[in-house]
Write an enzyme that holds these catalytic residues in place. Structure first.
Site, PDB file in Angstrom:
ATOM      1  N   HIS A 280     -10.466  -2.757   1.747  1.00  0.00           N
ATOM      2  CA  HIS A 280     -10.804  -1.427   1.226  1.00  0.00           C
ATOM      3  C   HIS A 280     -11.731  -1.419   0.017  1.00  0.00           C
ATOM      4  CE1 HIS A 280      -9.165   2.946   1.525  1.00  0.00           C
ATOM      5  NE2 HIS A 280     -10.418   2.798   1.944  1.00  0.00           N
TER       6      HIS A 280
ATOM      7  N   CYS B 121      -6.112   4.332  -3.150  1.00  0.00           N
ATOM      8  CA  CYS B 121      -6.239   2.942  -2.691  1.00  0.00           C
ATOM      9  C   CYS B 121      -7.443   2.133  -3.174  1.00  0.00           C
ATOM     10  CB  CYS B 121      -6.210   2.916  -1.166  1.00  0.00           C
ATOM     11  SG  CYS B 121      -4.772   3.728  -0.442  1.00  0.00           S
TER      12      CYS B 121
ATOM     13  N   ASP C 287       0.837  -1.193   0.000  1.00  0.00           N
ATOM     14  CA  ASP C 287       0.000   0.000   0.000  1.00  0.00           C
ATOM     15  C   ASP C 287       0.878   1.251   0.000  1.00  0.00           C
ATOM     16  OD1 ASP C 287      -2.074   1.725   0.124  1.00  0.00           O
ATOM     17  OD2 ASP C 287      -2.852   1.058   2.059  1.00  0.00           O
ATOM     18  N   ASP C 288       0.791   2.029  -1.041  1.00  0.00           N
ATOM     19  CA  ASP C 288       1.539   3.285  -1.180  1.00  0.00           C
ATOM     20  C   ASP C 288       3.053   3.077  -1.292  1.00  0.00           C
ATOM     21  OD1 ASP C 288      -0.998   4.241  -0.723  1.00  0.00           O
ATOM     22  OD2 ASP C 288      -0.473   5.605   0.901  1.00  0.00           O
TER      23      ASP C 288
ATOM     24  N   ASP D 145      -0.321  -0.506  -4.816  1.00  0.00           N
ATOM     25  CA  ASP D 145      -1.617   0.000  -5.296  1.00  0.00           C
ATOM     26  C   ASP D 145      -1.549   1.410  -5.855  1.00  0.00           C
ATOM     27  OD1 ASP D 145      -1.253   1.334  -2.857  1.00  0.00           O
ATOM     28  OD2 ASP D 145      -3.387   1.248  -2.342  1.00  0.00           O
ATOM     29  N   ASN D 146      -0.503   2.161  -5.499  1.00  0.00           N
ATOM     30  CA  ASN D 146      -0.320   3.527  -6.033  1.00  0.00           C
ATOM     31  C   ASN D 146       1.038   4.033  -5.582  1.00  0.00           C
ATOM     32  OD1 ASN D 146      -2.749   3.922  -3.653  1.00  0.00           O
ATOM     33  ND2 ASN D 146      -0.840   5.028  -3.319  1.00  0.00           N
TER      34      ASN D 146
ATOM     35  N   ARG E 293      -7.644  -1.206  -5.881  1.00  0.00           N
ATOM     36  CA  ARG E 293      -7.975  -2.570  -5.455  1.00  0.00           C
ATOM     37  C   ARG E 293      -9.111  -3.139  -6.297  1.00  0.00           C
ATOM     38  NH1 ARG E 293      -4.952  -3.027  -0.639  1.00  0.00           N
ATOM     39  NH2 ARG E 293      -3.670  -1.177  -0.867  1.00  0.00           N
TER      40      ARG E 293
ATOM     41  N   LYS F 227      -5.117  -5.492   3.914  1.00  0.00           N
ATOM     42  CA  LYS F 227      -6.055  -4.391   3.652  1.00  0.00           C
ATOM     43  C   LYS F 227      -7.038  -4.769   2.544  1.00  0.00           C
ATOM     44  CE  LYS F 227      -6.005   0.351   1.936  1.00  0.00           C
ATOM     45  NZ  LYS F 227      -5.258   1.613   1.952  1.00  0.00           N
TER      46      LYS F 227
ATOM     47  N   LYS G  93       1.376   9.881  -4.905  1.00  0.00           N
ATOM     48  CA  LYS G  93       0.008   9.395  -4.707  1.00  0.00           C
ATOM     49  C   LYS G  93      -1.001  10.527  -4.901  1.00  0.00           C
ATOM     50  CE  LYS G  93      -2.927   7.519  -1.030  1.00  0.00           C
ATOM     51  NZ  LYS G  93      -2.964   6.914   0.311  1.00  0.00           N
TER      52      LYS G  93
ATOM     53  N   SER H  89      -8.088   1.563   5.298  1.00  0.00           N
ATOM     54  CA  SER H  89      -6.726   2.058   5.541  1.00  0.00           C
ATOM     55  C   SER H  89      -6.431   2.175   7.035  1.00  0.00           C
ATOM     56  CB  SER H  89      -6.535   3.436   4.895  1.00  0.00           C
ATOM     57  OG  SER H  89      -6.694   3.347   3.509  1.00  0.00           O
TER      58      SER H  89
ATOM     59  N   HIS I  22       1.727   2.434   3.812  1.00  0.00           N
ATOM     60  CA  HIS I  22       0.736   3.489   4.062  1.00  0.00           C
ATOM     61  C   HIS I  22       0.916   3.987   5.494  1.00  0.00           C
ATOM     62  CE1 HIS I  22      -3.177   5.424   4.538  1.00  0.00           C
ATOM     63  NE2 HIS I  22      -3.483   5.186   3.281  1.00  0.00           N
TER      64      HIS I  22
HETATM   65 MG    MG Z   1      -2.580   2.986  -1.437  1.00  0.00          MG
END
Ligand code: MG
Length: 456
Positions: free
Chosen positions: A128, A73, A34-35, A257-258, A77, A126, A273, A151, A205
């Site tokens: 989400h 996010c 994540d991130d 994811d980003n 997903r 996660k 992001k 998150s 994240h």
């Molecule tokens: Mg993310």
């Protein structure tokens, strides 16, 4: 029984291998951070030590032009799990604990697709895509779930096992080891195969959390510690596959994811992001499958996280969902048969707004928000406005989107625009309307690369 000569023995062994490969469908492990930024891994130039993740690249393939489905996010997903643009899959923006919606039932996830082939499936980490019971992983094709449904900066942050709350708020420093323990248990009990593990880490994240064992171990602060722990987790998963004799029959993929948020590195890319510059959406992607994915290759062909579902459909012999996929089967890239694939432009949306398109080596920016992401909105609110003139960047010769070459290449601008128009005609009404409205808004002349301003 007569003794076999060497040739007969080899022929028999080869056919047994083919038969056992046919009888043993592929296991799939998707590790999804994540991130995590494009520049956050050792194998992408980071000074943070990630030897286990780097080994996936050394023993498999590394992509340098691979895209998440969105710069934030929840939509990303939706993109990985459905193989579709998030605006098509019904999740165009981040979901909050106050939201009562989630990934619509009409969407089919990778887990649901693989269930048709009797895969055991688990989601760790996660989610989400909706925190109410009907939207949780257990109702979206997963046999089991362990993790936080959104998150880690959202409250009350329950740690769930299936739909049961184990802890609230979840203790941040315990998450990566607990996720890893669950992943190893799942692999151990599913080793009869086939299985699909969706390992969706909470980190990096923010707010960050690392266990005692990793705290203070990196020269690059808590972010570095967290990455070292994610790397350890990846090593544990790979050890478990080896220990259980699954190493050669398990496709392991690794991505994010980003782009990176306030901390973390986008590498040499512009943006982070929440933006449709490359730093927001270009992510690491690694894939390893001994004997079928050649070792140590780097692929500069374009790939998208939306390609995972159609690629798995082919590899796992699972029929594609009825909903048309926006991704393509990238096995020819993974297997090294081709360096790149012909494909329609990849579109970059922020929320419901189309802002850019990547086609071949070119990226056309047609719209942009009127202010920076995660900063106070200007008077009248933050809106996506058309650019006074589209901007064209050559991502091969100008990877950080620093030099607009639209005036020199009107034919590429026109061709990309035509392709965008054709593609947008197939999107849901709300998305098409947003696009048409954006195009019709009048903007003031602004410098190239700047935030656009409404006219008047
Ligand atoms: Mg993310």
């Amino acid at each position: 029984m007569p003794a076999l000569n060497r040739r007969q023995f080899l022929a028999a062994a080869a056919s047994a291998t083919v038969a056992s490969a046919a009888a043993r469908p592929l296991n799939v492990v998707m590790i999804y951070c994540d991130d995590l930024g494009y520049g956050d891994l050792g194998c992408y130039g980071s000074r943070i030590a990630t030897p286990n993740i780097d080994r996936l690249a050394a023993e498999g393939i590394k992509f340098t032009h691979f895209y998440s489905g969105n710069p934030v996010c929840s939509p990303s997903r939706a993109a990985i799990l459905t193989g579709r643009y998030p605006v098509r899959a019904g999740v165009p923006r981040v979901l909050f604990p106050t939201d009562t919606t989630g990934l619509p039932d009409s969407e089919v996830t990778i887990a649901q697709m693989l269930k048709a082939r009797n895969y055991a499936t688990m989601c760790v980490g996660k989610w989400h895509l909706g925190h109410l019971p009907q939207y949780l992983p257990m109702n979206r094709g997963f046999d089991e779930y362990f993790g936080i449904p959104y998150s880690n900066d959202m409250t009350p942050r329950p740690l769930l096992h299936n739909a049961e709350t184990l802890e609230e708020p979840a203790k941040l420093e315990t998450l990566t080891p607990r996720y890893t323990e669950q992943a190893l248990r799942f692999i151990e009990r599913s080793k009869g195969g086939p299985f699909f593990l969706y390992m969706a880490h909470t980190y990096p994240h923010i707010p960050l959390g690392a266990s005692e064992r990793f705290r203070g171990k990196s020269p690059l602060g808590l972010y570095g510690d967290v990455l070292m722990e994610l790397d350890w987790s990846t090593g544990e998963i790979m050890n478990s596959l080896r220990r259980n004799g699954l190493d050669n029959n398990t496709l392991v993929m690794f991505s994010s994811d980003n782009g990176p948020w306030y901390l973390g590195s986008p590498g040499h890319l512009r943006g982070r992001k929440g933006t449709t510059y490359e730093g927001g959406q270009r992510v690491p992607f690694l894939a390893r499958l001994p004997g079928r994915i050649p070792k140590g290759r780097t692929c500069a062909g374009i790939g998208s996280i939306m390609d995972v579902l159609p690629t798995l459909s082919g590899l796992c012999e699972a029929p594609l969902p009825k909903n048309p996929s926006d991704g393509i089967d990238i096995w020819p890239l993974l297997s090294g048969q081709k360096p790149e694939l012909d494909r329609e432009p990849l579109l970059y949306f922020d929320d419901i707004h189309l802002q850019c398109a990547r086609w071949k080596q070119w990226k056309l920016h047609v719209a942009r928000y009127n202010s920076a992401a995660y900063s106070p909105a200007p008077a009248g609110g933050r809106v996506s406005l058309p650019l006074p003139a589209p901007e064209l960047y050559d991502l091969v010769n100008d990877p950080d989107e620093s030099y607009d070459i639209a005036p020199e290449h009107p034919e590429i601008v026109a061709e990309t625009r035509n392709r965008i128009e054709k593609m947008m005609a197939g999107f849901p009404d709300q998305i098409r309307k947003a696009y048409e409205q954006s195009k019709s808004r009048k903007v003031a002349p602004t410098a190239v690369g700047n935030f656009p301003r409404a006219a008047g």
